[in-house]
Design a protein around this motif. Structure first.
Motif, mmCIF file in Angstrom:
data_model
loop_
_atom_site.group_PDB
_atom_site.id
_atom_site.type_symbol
_atom_site.label_atom_id
_atom_site.label_comp_id
_atom_site.label_asym_id
_atom_site.label_seq_id
_atom_site.Cartn_x
_atom_site.Cartn_y
_atom_site.Cartn_z
ATOM 1 N N ARG A 55 0.855 -1.070 -0.062
ATOM 2 C CA ARG A 55 -0.006 0.111 -0.041
ATOM 3 C C ARG A 55 0.790 1.126 0.046
ATOM 4 N N LEU A 56 1.883 1.154 0.867
ATOM 5 C CA LEU A 56 2.716 2.384 0.955
ATOM 6 C C LEU A 56 3.689 2.477 -0.546
ATOM 7 N N ASN A 57 3.834 1.439 -1.031
ATOM 8 C CA ASN A 57 4.402 1.549 -2.533
ATOM 9 C C ASN A 57 3.324 2.168 -3.439
ATOM 10 N N SER A 58 2.238 1.810 -3.452
ATOM 11 C CA SER A 58 1.127 2.364 -4.095
ATOM 12 C C SER A 58 1.097 3.929 -4.238
ATOM 13 N N SER A 59 0.916 4.387 -2.983
ATOM 14 C CA SER A 59 1.024 5.533 -2.403
ATOM 15 C C SER A 59 1.909 6.357 -2.993
ATOM 16 N N GLN A 60 3.234 5.910 -2.917
ATOM 17 C CA GLN A 60 4.408 6.522 -3.358
ATOM 18 C C GLN A 60 4.247 6.515 -5.029
ATOM 19 N N MET A 61 3.744 5.785 -5.530
ATOM 20 C CA MET A 61 3.587 5.871 -7.082
ATOM 21 C C MET A 61 2.584 7.207 -7.528
ATOM 22 N N ALA A 62 1.635 7.157 -6.657
ATOM 23 C CA ALA A 62 0.682 8.303 -7.066
ATOM 24 C C ALA A 62 1.145 9.495 -6.354
ATOM 25 N N LEU A 63 1.927 9.697 -5.504
ATOM 26 C CA LEU A 63 2.629 10.625 -5.014
ATOM 27 C C LEU A 63 3.664 11.207 -5.884
ATOM 28 N N SER A 64 4.347 10.487 -6.597
ATOM 29 C CA SER A 64 5.505 10.914 -7.364
ATOM 30 C C SER A 64 4.794 11.312 -8.913
ATOM 31 N N LEU A 89 2.472 21.311 -3.190
ATOM 32 C CA LEU A 89 3.730 20.596 -3.608
ATOM 33 C C LEU A 89 4.428 20.526 -2.460
ATOM 34 N N ARG A 90 4.587 21.402 -1.722
ATOM 35 C CA ARG A 90 5.699 21.174 -0.383
ATOM 36 C C ARG A 90 4.976 20.058 0.332
ATOM 37 N N SER A 91 3.550 20.173 0.551
ATOM 38 C CA SER A 91 3.089 19.018 1.471
ATOM 39 C C SER A 91 3.334 17.719 0.557
ATOM 40 N N ARG A 92 3.092 17.496 -0.539
ATOM 41 C CA ARG A 92 3.247 16.299 -1.176
ATOM 42 C C ARG A 92 4.634 15.913 -1.108
ATOM 43 N N THR A 93 5.687 16.635 -1.387
ATOM 44 C CA THR A 93 6.991 16.472 -1.336
ATOM 45 C C THR A 93 7.439 15.820 0.064
ATOM 46 N N MET A 94 6.895 16.465 1.031
ATOM 47 C CA MET A 94 7.235 16.026 2.441
ATOM 48 C C MET A 94 6.605 14.672 2.634
ATOM 49 N N GLN A 95 5.450 14.404 2.280
ATOM 50 C CA GLN A 95 4.602 13.142 2.326
ATOM 51 C C GLN A 95 5.585 11.974 1.687
ATOM 52 N N PHE A 96 5.992 12.404 0.318
ATOM 53 C CA PHE A 96 6.563 11.458 -0.395
ATOM 54 C C PHE A 96 7.933 11.064 0.341
ATOM 55 N N GLU A 97 8.635 12.035 0.726
ATOM 56 C CA GLU A 97 9.922 11.832 1.526
ATOM 57 C C GLU A 97 9.624 10.793 2.959
ATOM 58 N N ARG A 98 8.670 11.084 3.711
ATOM 59 C CA ARG A 98 8.273 10.035 4.500
ATOM 60 C C ARG A 98 8.032 8.691 4.046
ATOM 61 N N GLN A 132 16.571 1.162 -10.519
ATOM 62 C CA GLN A 132 17.227 1.994 -9.719
ATOM 63 C C GLN A 132 15.941 3.063 -9.128
ATOM 64 N N LEU A 133 15.025 2.534 -8.592
ATOM 65 C CA LEU A 133 13.952 3.472 -8.047
ATOM 66 C C LEU A 133 14.476 4.389 -7.053
ATOM 67 N N ASP A 134 15.450 3.951 -6.055
ATOM 68 C CA ASP A 134 16.081 4.713 -5.319
ATOM 69 C C ASP A 134 16.600 5.670 -5.689
ATOM 70 N N LEU A 135 17.371 5.858 -6.808
ATOM 71 C CA LEU A 135 18.010 6.988 -7.313
ATOM 72 C C LEU A 135 16.932 7.897 -7.908
ATOM 73 N N TYR A 136 16.041 7.152 -8.548
ATOM 74 C CA TYR A 136 14.968 8.313 -9.319
ATOM 75 C C TYR A 136 14.147 9.043 -8.164
ATOM 76 N N SER A 137 13.926 8.304 -6.998
ATOM 77 C CA SER A 137 13.072 8.820 -5.873
ATOM 78 C C SER A 137 13.743 9.984 -5.208
ATOM 79 N N GLN A 138 15.379 9.790 -5.164
ATOM 80 C CA GLN A 138 16.365 10.820 -4.554
ATOM 81 C C GLN A 138 15.953 11.969 -5.751
ATOM 82 N N PHE A 139 15.977 11.685 -6.940
ATOM 83 C CA PHE A 139 15.964 12.800 -7.831
ATOM 84 C C PHE A 139 14.861 13.796 -7.616
ATOM 85 N N LEU A 140 13.830 12.895 -7.548
ATOM 86 C CA LEU A 140 12.489 13.372 -7.719
ATOM 87 C C LEU A 140 12.413 14.302 -6.394
#
Length: 161
Positions: A55-64, A89-98, A132-140
């Protein structure tokens, strides 16, 4: 007890033997039932943990996707909408980071044991080629932070995670 068993008559000995076998069989059934209950409850708990990770992974996809859409929309909307979109955008970025931190913590502390050596394991998708989803997540996250710093006139930085 065996000496007492030999002293009994034939039918009495058979009755004692049947009763003993009955109780031993009942104890074996009880032990197997308890072991299967413990194993089943452990499997159900593990499944719930893995379901929360999915579920967390699915929400991460939607957030990105939401972060990228917000960045694009900020450029094409009237200036009066920018503060609310930047705050979103600030709120969604912080949510994505968490969520990203929770997901990497989960993979670090509870790796998928049975898939560890197999091709396409969860850690491989996160860290290895070609995904390399880790790298792309950090880039995002980095690009969203830079975008906010460049576009936001308030100078409010994102809260550290």
């Amino acid at each position: 007890m065996t000496q007492g068993l030999f002293k009994l008559a034939g039918s009495a000995r058979l009755i004692v033997l049947i009763k003993s076998a009955y109780w031993v069989g009942l104890l074996i059934i009880a032990a197997v039932a308890m072991a299967s209950y413990a194993m089943l409850s452990n499997m159900m708990a593990q499944q719930q943990i893995e379901a929360s990770a999915v579920r967390l992974n699915s929400s991460q996809m939607a957030l990105s996707q939401r972060i990228l859409i917000l960045q694009r929309n900020i450029e094409s909307t009237p200036e009066s909408w920018h503060p609310s979109l930047l705050e979103e955008l600030r709120s969604r970025t912080m949510q994505f980071e968490r969520g990203y931190k929770e997901l990497t913590d989960y993979l670090g502390s509870k790796p998928f044991m049975q898939a560890a050596e197999s091709r396409g394991a969860a850690a491989d998708v996160l860290y290895a080629e070609p995904f390399q989803l880790d790298l792309y997540s950090q880039f995002l996250i980095t690009n969203a932070r830079r975008f906010l710093e460049a576009r936001d006139g308030t100078g409010k930085p994102l809260a550290p995670t």
